[in-house]
Design a protein around this motif. Structure first.
Motif, PDB file in Angstrom:
ATOM      1  N   ASN A 184       0.807  -1.214   0.000  1.00 47.03           N
ATOM      2  CA  ASN A 184       0.000   0.000   0.000  1.00 47.03           C
ATOM      3  C   ASN A 184       0.844   1.270   0.000  1.00 47.03           C
ATOM      4  OD1 ASN A 184      -2.952  -0.408   0.027  1.00 47.03           O
ATOM      5  ND2 ASN A 184      -2.545  -1.660   1.831  1.00 47.03           N
ATOM      6  N   SER A 227      -6.064 -11.389   0.503  1.00 48.22           N
ATOM      7  CA  SER A 227      -7.247 -11.008   1.273  1.00 48.22           C
ATOM      8  C   SER A 227      -7.100  -9.594   1.838  1.00 48.22           C
ATOM      9  CB  SER A 227      -7.508 -12.018   2.395  1.00 48.22           C
ATOM     10  OG  SER A 227      -6.712 -11.716   3.523  1.00 48.22           O
ATOM     11  N   ARG A 228      -5.858  -9.152   2.058  1.00 46.84           N
ATOM     12  CA  ARG A 228      -5.626  -7.823   2.637  1.00 46.84           C
ATOM     13  C   ARG A 228      -5.626  -6.722   1.584  1.00 46.84           C
ATOM     14  NH1 ARG A 228      -6.575  -7.809   7.954  1.00 46.84           N
ATOM     15  NH2 ARG A 228      -5.860  -9.747   8.854  1.00 46.84           N
ATOM     16  N   PRO A 288      -6.887  -6.863  -1.970  1.00 48.49           N
ATOM     17  CA  PRO A 288      -7.469  -7.540  -3.140  1.00 48.49           C
ATOM     18  C   PRO A 288      -7.303  -6.744  -4.435  1.00 48.49           C
ATOM     19  CG  PRO A 288      -9.176  -6.887  -1.548  1.00 48.49           C
ATOM     20  CD  PRO A 288      -7.866  -6.619  -0.903  1.00 48.49           C
ATOM     21  N   GLY A 348       1.559   5.368  -1.187  1.00 46.71           N
ATOM     22  CA  GLY A 348       0.910   6.268  -0.231  1.00 46.71           C
ATOM     23  C   GLY A 348      -0.522   5.918   0.119  1.00 46.71           C
ATOM     24  N   GLU A 349      -0.922   4.659  -0.126  1.00 46.96           N
ATOM     25  CA  GLU A 349      -2.311   4.264   0.206  1.00 46.96           C
ATOM     26  C   GLU A 349      -2.422   3.992   1.704  1.00 46.96           C
ATOM     27  OE1 GLU A 349      -5.195   3.921  -1.236  1.00 46.96           O
ATOM     28  OE2 GLU A 349      -4.843   4.074  -3.381  1.00 46.96           O
ATOM     29  N   LEU A 350      -2.188   5.042   2.488  1.00 47.15           N
ATOM     30  CA  LEU A 350      -2.173   4.892   3.944  1.00 47.15           C
ATOM     31  C   LEU A 350      -3.509   4.403   4.495  1.00 47.15           C
ATOM     32  CD1 LEU A 350      -0.281   5.555   6.426  1.00 47.15           C
ATOM     33  CD2 LEU A 350      -1.616   7.637   6.665  1.00 47.15           C
ATOM     34  N   HIS A 354      -5.351   2.178   3.666  1.00 45.14           N
ATOM     35  CA  HIS A 354      -5.569   0.733   3.634  1.00 45.14           C
ATOM     36  C   HIS A 354      -4.420  -0.056   4.265  1.00 45.14           C
ATOM     37  CE1 HIS A 354      -9.270   1.585   1.717  1.00 45.14           C
ATOM     38  NE2 HIS A 354      -8.616   2.470   0.977  1.00 45.14           N
ATOM     39  N   VAL A 355      -3.596   0.666   5.002  1.00 50.01           N
ATOM     40  CA  VAL A 355      -2.624  -0.021   5.862  1.00 50.01           C
ATOM     41  C   VAL A 355      -3.421  -0.660   7.001  1.00 50.01           C
ATOM     42  CG1 VAL A 355      -0.760   0.402   7.537  1.00 50.01           C
ATOM     43  CG2 VAL A 355      -0.675   1.441   5.256  1.00 50.01           C
ATOM     44  N   VAL A 356      -3.059  -1.888   7.356  1.00 49.98           N
ATOM     45  CA  VAL A 356      -3.813  -2.629   8.374  1.00 49.98           C
ATOM     46  C   VAL A 356      -3.446  -2.108   9.764  1.00 49.98           C
ATOM     47  CG1 VAL A 356      -4.331  -4.904   9.315  1.00 49.98           C
ATOM     48  CG2 VAL A 356      -3.760  -4.667   6.873  1.00 49.98           C
ATOM     49  N   VAL A 357      -4.465  -1.697  10.507  1.00 49.84           N
ATOM     50  CA  VAL A 357      -4.245  -1.220  11.864  1.00 49.84           C
ATOM     51  C   VAL A 357      -4.751  -2.241  12.874  1.00 49.84           C
ATOM     52  CG1 VAL A 357      -4.941   0.544  13.539  1.00 49.84           C
ATOM     53  CG2 VAL A 357      -4.231   1.216  11.244  1.00 49.84           C
ATOM     54  N   CYS A 363     -12.229  -1.639   0.526  1.00 49.17           N
ATOM     55  CA  CYS A 363     -11.173  -2.109  -0.383  1.00 49.17           C
ATOM     56  C   CYS A 363     -11.185  -3.629  -0.492  1.00 49.17           C
ATOM     57  CB  CYS A 363      -9.801  -1.636   0.095  1.00 49.17           C
ATOM     58  SG  CYS A 363      -9.135  -2.561   1.505  1.00 49.17           S
ATOM     59  N   GLY A 364     -11.978  -4.292   0.371  1.00 47.74           N
ATOM     60  CA  GLY A 364     -11.985  -5.751   0.376  1.00 47.74           C
ATOM     61  C   GLY A 364     -11.143  -6.323   1.507  1.00 47.74           C
ATOM     62  N   GLY A 365     -10.343  -5.456   2.133  1.00 49.78           N
ATOM     63  CA  GLY A 365      -9.523  -5.905   3.251  1.00 49.78           C
ATOM     64  C   GLY A 365     -10.273  -5.807   4.570  1.00 49.78           C
TER      65      GLY A 365
END
Lengths: 376, 376
Positions: A310, A340-341, A343, B243-245, B247-250, B259-261
């Motif tokens: 990302n 899955s994270r 897609p 820079g797709e911050l 959709h960073v996993v928190v 986004c599907g995540g």
């Protein structure tokens, strides 16, 4: 002046600059095309045959290039193919791990000519003890290789400043602000360059395994790090510390980390965490029954790498070190988690590092010969 | 040829290239130093006064530069200071938001000369409806500004390919593979450039607020995005989608994301999540009692930004959009979270975006005039 083009004009000191430039150009063509004839070099560089011959004589005199023996019985004038001199200037590589030290010597072509490793606990002992151990092992390996070693490159498991100082290494609490370059230069009597282990492991992938121009290489071990390569160059970030994947947060409420944070990737998927998780005594035991470690590491790596995809938009993930040894099942688990994270990026691929690439140790040694090849 | 140096020699078509190069050089000096005299330009560029005068005449004839009136009564020959022509070529900016559209016109100096916004639901309606609405509003604003608009720049809340196509926008499910550039060019009769909203917001910070060379600008809204600036340039990554911050996993087990995540920053700290969390009806209500939103957003942003600091090594975080409106308490909460997550980087600073910088909309319009200034 672009480095890819021959330069013909010039006078006085400018002429010397031109000659140096063309010398590097000819050497690069030989390195990339070996074995190659003088005529081949002339054709590819656009320089005249006379100029190429004169430059080649200089490279031979400097010990950088040799002529291969030409088979008898060929008709016409023999072409005397050129190649890098395997007995020429060589590079020493040293890798300071958490609990071992590795040393190797590479020749001008980047081929490893001698290599050894030894246990060396850097966690509890003074840095000076580890540096002495590394220098002693290096002396043995240099003697074994029997090549004229011109300098050393060192791979370190921590943050290396642009000044060559190891600022800190989360898994080596006693190694704080250690001038590894100066310390080893004094012990070895050689110029020394230092770099981060994960960065150098990524460089090895790029230099010796024809890595793609854009990828992230993940080094799994006691520490977990990454080297990010963009456009065929190591991406080090404004402060030179980019790619600290091991300390990306995977579980905000997870276990405390040696970095002072919490729930970092390293605490969930580092070697110690996986040994603890599985109750395996050592890595060999872990690899005999890797199912649970693969599932847990796959998920944690997938979450952290979703961040890399990302934020940096890399299309390829290369798994190295312990992760390469966990093999295709781990690559599959990481791929599934990434799908899955993120897609929206089904094109992102995950593959294993090629062990033959030689890793950070070989890349550290290659720093020396690559510099020599760039500036003959 | 470096762009920063004057070029004096040349013949034939090479001479034209040299003149174009020097024209751009003189224009840049005027843009950066205005008001500035011909003599000042000559001094700073190293060109002769004669050359500068001739180039300035051309820039004046093209409408790019004007002479300021000189106060009467000065002794000696008046210096006739030069500046960019505020009545010269102008740029149109359009920002397609999730539920609104914004339009502005900037003059050659980047100053906003007319601006409007309107509600426009892009979530449920066809893209064509939104594009019609944007074009109609643009026509009004262009008429109001009364300047010769030469092109348009468009800020979009999604992934923009290098071909000018909006590939997808997580919050606008109907906007998939929309050729926004061609669609708006046809409606406006102007050349159109498109860019990602978060990238352009970061560019605004850099261009209009003297942003530092290395920072990440976080745009808070219904979508959450970031623009990463490294070495004074937007860092877009190999695929242009860095820079797709948002959709960073928190929180790996957190709520499903558009986004599907799962557990992405946007699901925890985006505008919708914060409204839901606090029960506020709209942003104004949220801002009247922002305590809980600040705490929750501060923690989630800190976790995600720890990833940016670790992976990209940026020393400065700039909070924009909704996050700038949440103000210093949010900056303090993000700072505290970052300190605990990445204790090894105490130098990382968090500050608020300057609303006067104008954000993505102004930067979109500025794309047009900045290109004109680079190639007069």
């Amino acid at each position: 002046m672009t480095t890819g083009e021959p330069v013909r004009r010039g006078a006085g000191s400018a002429q010397q600059t031109v000659r140096r430039h063309n010398l590097a150009l000819v050497l690069r063509e030989i390195a990339e095309g070996e074995p190659v004839s003088r005529a081949g070099v002339a054709q590819r560089t656009g320089l005249t045959r006379g100029t190429v011959s004169s430059l080649v004589e200089e490279l031979i005199a400097d010990g950088l290039v040799t002529e291969l023996a030409v088979a008898r019985g060929t008709t016409g004038r023999p072409a005397s193919p050129l190649q890098l001199n395997r007995s020429g200037p060589a590079g020493l590589g040293i890798e300071i791990g958490v609990d071992e030290v590795g040393v190797c010597v590479v020749d001008l072509s980047g081929t490893v000519r001698a290599q050894r490793s030894a246990a060396s606990d850097h966690r509890t002992r003074e840095p000076a003890v580890g540096l002495d151990r590394a220098a002693a092992l290096a002396a043995e390996v240099v003697a074994e290789a029997g090549l004229p070693v011109e300098g050393a490159g060192v791979a370190l498991p921590g943050v290396v400043g642009r000044d060559g100082v190891l600022q800190r290494a989360p898994n080596l609490p006693r190694w704080v602000d250690v001038a590894v370059d100066a310390e080893l230069a004094a012990r070895l009597g050689l110029p020394v360059d230092v770099g981060n282990e994960a960065d150098l492991a990524a460089a090895a992938e790029l230099w010796f395994d024809g890595g793609p121009p854009d990828f992230v290489h993940v080094s799994g071990g006691i520490g977990v790090g990454a080297g990010i390569v963009l456009g065929g160059e190591l991406f080090r970030g404004p402060g030179g510390r980019a790619g600290e994947l091991g300390h990306v947060v995977v579980d905000p409420d997870g276990p405390a980390c040696s970095c002072g944070g919490r729930g970092c990737l390293e605490q969930l998927a580092g070697q110690r965490a996986l040994l603890e998780l599985t109750g395996a005594r050592d890595v060999e035991a872990l690899l005999r029954d890797p199912g649970r470690a693969t599932a847990v590491a796959g998920r944690a790596l997938g979450v952290a790498l979703a961040g890399v995809v990302n934020l940096v938009d890399v299309p390829t993930v290369v798994l190295g070190g312990l992760y390469a040894r966990l093999g295709e099942p781990l690559a599959a688990a990481v791929t599934a988690e990434l799908r899955s994270r993120v897609p929206s990026r089904p094109e992102v691929t995950v593959r294993l590092s090629e062990p033959d690439a030689g890793g950070a140790l070989r890349a550290a040694a290659a720093l020396v010969v690559r510099r020599r090849l760039r500036r003959p």
